[in-house]
Design a protein around this motif. Structure first.
Motif, short mmCIF file in Angstrom:
data_model
loop_
_atom_site.label_atom_id
_atom_site.label_comp_id
_atom_site.label_asym_id
_atom_site.label_seq_id
_atom_site.Cartn_x
_atom_site.Cartn_y
_atom_site.Cartn_z
N LYS A 52 -6.41 -4.19 -7.35
CA LYS A 52 -5.35 -4.01 -8.34
C LYS A 52 -4.19 -4.98 -8.08
CE LYS A 52 -6.66 0.78 -8.92
NZ LYS A 52 -6.98 1.71 -7.87
N LYS A 98 -9.65 3.42 -2.52
CA LYS A 98 -9.04 3.33 -3.86
C LYS A 98 -9.13 1.94 -4.47
CE LYS A 98 -5.58 6.80 -2.65
NZ LYS A 98 -4.16 6.99 -2.32
N SER A 139 -7.34 -0.63 -3.70
CA SER A 139 -5.95 -1.00 -3.98
C SER A 139 -5.71 -2.50 -4.05
CB SER A 139 -5.02 -0.39 -2.93
OG SER A 139 -5.13 1.00 -2.92
N LEU A 197 0.81 -1.21 0.00
CA LEU A 197 0.00 0.00 0.00
C LEU A 197 0.85 1.27 0.00
CD1 LEU A 197 -2.75 -1.12 2.53
CD2 LEU A 197 -2.76 -1.30 0.03
N ALA A 213 -6.80 2.29 1.13
CA ALA A 213 -6.86 1.15 0.20
C ALA A 213 -8.31 0.78 -0.11
CB ALA A 213 -6.12 -0.05 0.80
#
Length: 104
Positions: free
Chosen positions: A69, A64, A66, A15, A61
Motif C-alpha cells: 500500500k 496486512k 502494508s 507501519l 505488515a
C-alpha cells in the motif's frame, strides 16, 4: 553547537504512524526500476520510507501487506522476512550497545 542544543532528526514509522529519531529507524527504498530494498546507509536514491525497530510490526505488515500500500508496488514475501531479520538484528544491537549512531 553543543550536543544539548543539537536538533535530532525525526521520522514517521510508516507501519505505526509514530515519530522516532531517524537513527533508531530502518529506511526502505524503492528505486526507479521499482526494486524495493533495505537502505542501511540511508543514502540510496529513490522513494524512501522508514520503519521502527519493532519486529512484531514487520510481522503485522507482512500479514496486512502494508508495504504494498505504501509503495503501490508488489512486495515479494521474502523481502518481509529479510526486513524482519534486519530489524530484529538492529533492535538487538540497540538493546546491547545503546545508540547506534554514536562513534566509540
Amino acid at each position: 553547537m553543543d550536543l544539548a542544543t543539537r536538533k535530532i532528526p525525526m521520522r514517521k514509522d510508516i507501519l505505526t504512524n509514530k515519530m522516532y529519531p531517524k537513527r533508531e529507524m530502518v529506511r526502505i527504498v524503492k528505486d526507479k526500476e521499482g526494486n524495493i530494498s533495505i537502505d542501511p546507509t540511508g543514502k540510496k536514491p529513490g522513494r524512501g520510507a522508514y520503519v521502527g525497530l519493532d519486529p512484531e510490526a514487520i510481522k503485522d505488515a507482512k500479514a496486512k501487506k502494508s508495504l504494498e500500500k505504501v509503495f503501490s508496488h508488489a512486495i515479494p514475501e521474502n523481502f518481509y522476512d529479510e526486513l524482519f531479520d534486519f530489524v530484529d538484528h538492529q533492535k538487538a544491537r540497540m538493546d546491547l550497545f545503546g545508540d547506534l549512531g554514536k562513534k566509540h
